[in-house]
Write an enzyme that holds these catalytic residues in place. Structure first.
Site, PDB file in Angstrom:
ATOM      1  N   ASN A  11       0.795  -1.216   0.000  1.00  0.00           N
ATOM      2  CA  ASN A  11       0.000   0.000   0.000  1.00  0.00           C
ATOM      3  C   ASN A  11       0.835   1.276   0.000  1.00  0.00           C
ATOM      4  OD1 ASN A  11      -2.382  -1.448  -0.070  1.00  0.00           O
ATOM      5  ND2 ASN A  11      -2.608  -1.489   2.153  1.00  0.00           N
ATOM      6  N   ARG A  50      -8.283  -1.879  -7.838  1.00  0.00           N
ATOM      7  CA  ARG A  50      -8.918  -0.589  -7.565  1.00  0.00           C
ATOM      8  C   ARG A  50      -7.908   0.528  -7.327  1.00  0.00           C
ATOM      9  NH1 ARG A  50     -14.353  -0.724  -6.713  1.00  0.00           N
ATOM     10  NH2 ARG A  50     -14.168   1.330  -5.774  1.00  0.00           N
ATOM     11  N   ARG A 109     -15.843   1.278  -2.450  1.00  0.00           N
ATOM     12  CA  ARG A 109     -14.796   2.242  -2.136  1.00  0.00           C
ATOM     13  C   ARG A 109     -15.009   3.423  -3.089  1.00  0.00           C
ATOM     14  NH1 ARG A 109      -9.227  -1.211  -1.147  1.00  0.00           N
ATOM     15  NH2 ARG A 109     -10.173  -3.183  -0.647  1.00  0.00           N
ATOM     16  N   PRO A 110     -15.947   4.292  -2.773  1.00  0.00           N
ATOM     17  CA  PRO A 110     -16.324   5.331  -3.727  1.00  0.00           C
ATOM     18  C   PRO A 110     -15.176   6.282  -4.048  1.00  0.00           C
ATOM     19  CG  PRO A 110     -17.260   5.776  -1.558  1.00  0.00           C
ATOM     20  CD  PRO A 110     -16.674   4.410  -1.500  1.00  0.00           C
ATOM     21  N   VAL A 111     -15.130   6.710  -5.323  1.00  0.00           N
ATOM     22  CA  VAL A 111     -14.085   7.640  -5.757  1.00  0.00           C
ATOM     23  C   VAL A 111     -14.615   9.070  -5.780  1.00  0.00           C
ATOM     24  CG1 VAL A 111     -12.911   5.865  -7.094  1.00  0.00           C
ATOM     25  CG2 VAL A 111     -14.646   7.297  -8.193  1.00  0.00           C
ATOM     26  N   ASP A 112     -15.814   9.283  -5.232  1.00  0.00           N
ATOM     27  CA  ASP A 112     -16.388  10.627  -5.288  1.00  0.00           C
ATOM     28  C   ASP A 112     -15.553  11.635  -4.513  1.00  0.00           C
ATOM     29  OD1 ASP A 112     -17.232   9.162  -3.000  1.00  0.00           O
ATOM     30  OD2 ASP A 112     -18.786  10.646  -2.596  1.00  0.00           O
ATOM     31  N   GLN A 113     -14.847  11.189  -3.460  1.00  0.00           N
ATOM     32  CA  GLN A 113     -14.009  12.114  -2.698  1.00  0.00           C
ATOM     33  C   GLN A 113     -12.795  12.558  -3.516  1.00  0.00           C
ATOM     34  OE1 GLN A 113     -15.181  13.274   0.373  1.00  0.00           O
ATOM     35  NE2 GLN A 113     -16.904  12.078  -0.399  1.00  0.00           N
ATOM     36  N   ASP A 167      -7.411  -4.174   7.751  1.00  0.00           N
ATOM     37  CA  ASP A 167      -6.656  -5.188   7.020  1.00  0.00           C
ATOM     38  C   ASP A 167      -6.107  -6.296   7.917  1.00  0.00           C
ATOM     39  OD1 ASP A 167      -7.131  -4.098   4.575  1.00  0.00           O
ATOM     40  OD2 ASP A 167      -5.129  -3.290   4.251  1.00  0.00           O
ATOM     41  N   ILE A 218     -15.173  -0.288   8.720  1.00  0.00           N
ATOM     42  CA  ILE A 218     -14.652   0.316   7.491  1.00  0.00           C
ATOM     43  C   ILE A 218     -15.380  -0.196   6.250  1.00  0.00           C
ATOM     44  CG2 ILE A 218     -12.581   0.752   6.121  1.00  0.00           C
ATOM     45  CD1 ILE A 218     -12.494   2.013   8.886  1.00  0.00           C
ATOM     46  N   ARG A 236      -1.906 -11.113  -4.776  1.00  0.00           N
ATOM     47  CA  ARG A 236      -2.031  -9.670  -4.998  1.00  0.00           C
ATOM     48  C   ARG A 236      -1.283  -8.881  -3.932  1.00  0.00           C
ATOM     49  NH1 ARG A 236      -7.113  -7.753  -4.006  1.00  0.00           N
ATOM     50  NH2 ARG A 236      -6.144  -5.752  -4.476  1.00  0.00           N
TER      51      ARG A 236
END
Length: 428
Positions: free
Chosen positions: A23, A95, A124-128, A316, A338, A408
């Protein structure tokens, strides 16, 4: 597809090295898009998500020298970005591909990035991300499943984002990273309120600072960025921080199976809450400058916990700790705050004999003396790690299917466990 075959009952003994953080590596690979010079990175983990990111960057015109990837070293040259596009064929598998949006928009003045597909553990919205970039003057539309973004014309006559004060509606790690990279090349000052504080965000900021970015407050909820006209390659290769989740996963494995293990090349200060919970569960832990030594004997004690944003207990690590509670003395409560679907490993653990009852966002785990081997299926990255840990302690054989999820985010996990004495093999 590959599977893992695990024969439980072996204590773990010895030492292993922890790989670079997935990450941290992914946003830092994307950050090389900001620089028109070759950038050298070190301690890059050998993961499927890294391979996907490299393929995505090559598709944009980035020249990549990965001859030394086996030793964790990469050189990426984004001097000529020929195609500021992230196609669905690549984004759908990972993502984190959304992390190219900010640097492409900042460097090229435009970007076309596919909306990420569905995610097994929840939305996991990308609107932010979009909201923040729009505050910086970007014109953004969604067309045929793609985010199409253009930067406004700056004072120098070229497309350039403008500094802004941005308060996200929620704490978002990738959102903070995207906006941090975009702000580095924006005109004026950007202030990020409600910013994520994870060590991986801090490491990205340190890389950007080494590139010439002017950033203050990283690691707190308020980050200030004074934009600069250009960035350059760091004078020395940037070394990715150790993977705290891989570290925590192996610590859980030792506590579950029993043993005496030293983890090298890690950062205990990134795992304060996790280490406290492991000690509460009965682990004996000694911390070194860059190492963690753990010793565990007998059944662990059940521990209750609630996931939240850093520096609280990480989502996680939820699945891995739930395995400990499955074989622990006592009954525990696990609350997930979360992701809405992050209990999908529960059904697979029940197949191994675990006693778990789910009530909304809380799982009640009644510890039992032992699990029983069976065939189970991984549903996501951390769920797959939890099933491997369960297999280490289950009676008989456990087969973990769909381990492409594991690949992954874990660098040859089965090889590291085998080195510690686990009876585990990959079946092609």
């Amino acid at each position: 597809m590959d599977k893992l075959l695990i024969r439980g009952g072996r204590r773990l003994q010895g030492e292993i090295a922890i790989s670079g953080a997935k990450n941290a590596a992914l946003p830092e690979l994307c950050a090389t898009l900001l620089v028109a010079e070759p950038v050298k990175l070190a301690n890059i983990p050998k993961l499927q998500d890294v391979a996907t990111t490299l393929k995505l960057l090559r598709n944009m015109g980035v020249v990549i020298d990965d001859a030394s990837l086996d030793t964790g070293e990469l050189t990426l040259d984004a001097t000529d970005i020929t195609q500021p596009v992230a196609p669905y064929e690549l984004v759908k598998t990972m993502r984190a591909s959304i992390l190219v949006l900010g640097p492409l928009l900042a460097r090229c003045g435009q970007a076309r990035v596919s909306l990420p597909g569905g995610c097994a553990i929840g939305s996991r919205p990308v609107d932010q991300h979009i909201k923040g970039l729009q505050a910086m003057g970007a014109e953004i539309t969604v067309e045929h499943g793609y985010i199409v973004a253009k930067a406004p014309i700056g004072a120098d006559g070229r497309p350039r984002l403008r500094g802004a004060r941005i308060t996200t509606d929620m704490i978002t790690v990738t959102g903070t990273e995207n906006l941090l990279m975009a702000a580095a090349l924006a005109e004026g000052e950007t202030v990020l309120e409600n910013a994520a504080q994870e060590p991986e965000v801090v490491d990205l900021a340190e890389l950007l600072i080494a590139m010439g970015a002017r950033i203050e407050g990283h690691g707190t909820s308020r980050v200030k960025v004074q934009g600069v006209a250009t960035l350059h390659a760091p004078a020395v290769p940037h070394r990715v921080i150790p993977d705290r989740i891989e570290t925590g996963t192996f610590l859980c494995a030792v506590l579950a199976a029993g043993g005496d293990v030293t983890l090298r090349g890690t950062r205990a200060d990134h795992l304060d809450v996790v280490i406290d919970k492991l000690r509460e569960a009965g682990a004996q832990i000694e911390l070194g400058a860059d190492s963690i030594h753990i010793r565990a004997d007998g059944r662990p004690r059940g521990v209750s916990f609630r996931t939240s944003e850093y520096p609280a207990f990480p989502t996680d690590m939820q699945a891995q700790f739930m395995v400990l509670d499955c074989i622990a003395q006592g009954t525990s409560r696990v609350t997930e705050t979360i992701f809405e679907n992050r209990f999908m490993h529960v059904n697979e653990l029940v197949r191994l004999g675990a006693h778990i009852a789910v009530d909304g966002h809380t799982a009640i785990v009644e510890g039992i003396a032992s699990l029983s081997g069976a065939t189970v299926m991984a549903t996501d990255l951390r769920a797959s790690a939890s099933l491997v840990i369960a297999g280490l302690v289950a009676d008989g054989e456990t087969r973990v299917e769909r381990i492409y999820h594991l690949d992954r985010g874990y660098d040859r996990m089965e090889a590291k466990l085998a080195k510690l004495g686990a009876d585990i093999e990959r079946i092609k």
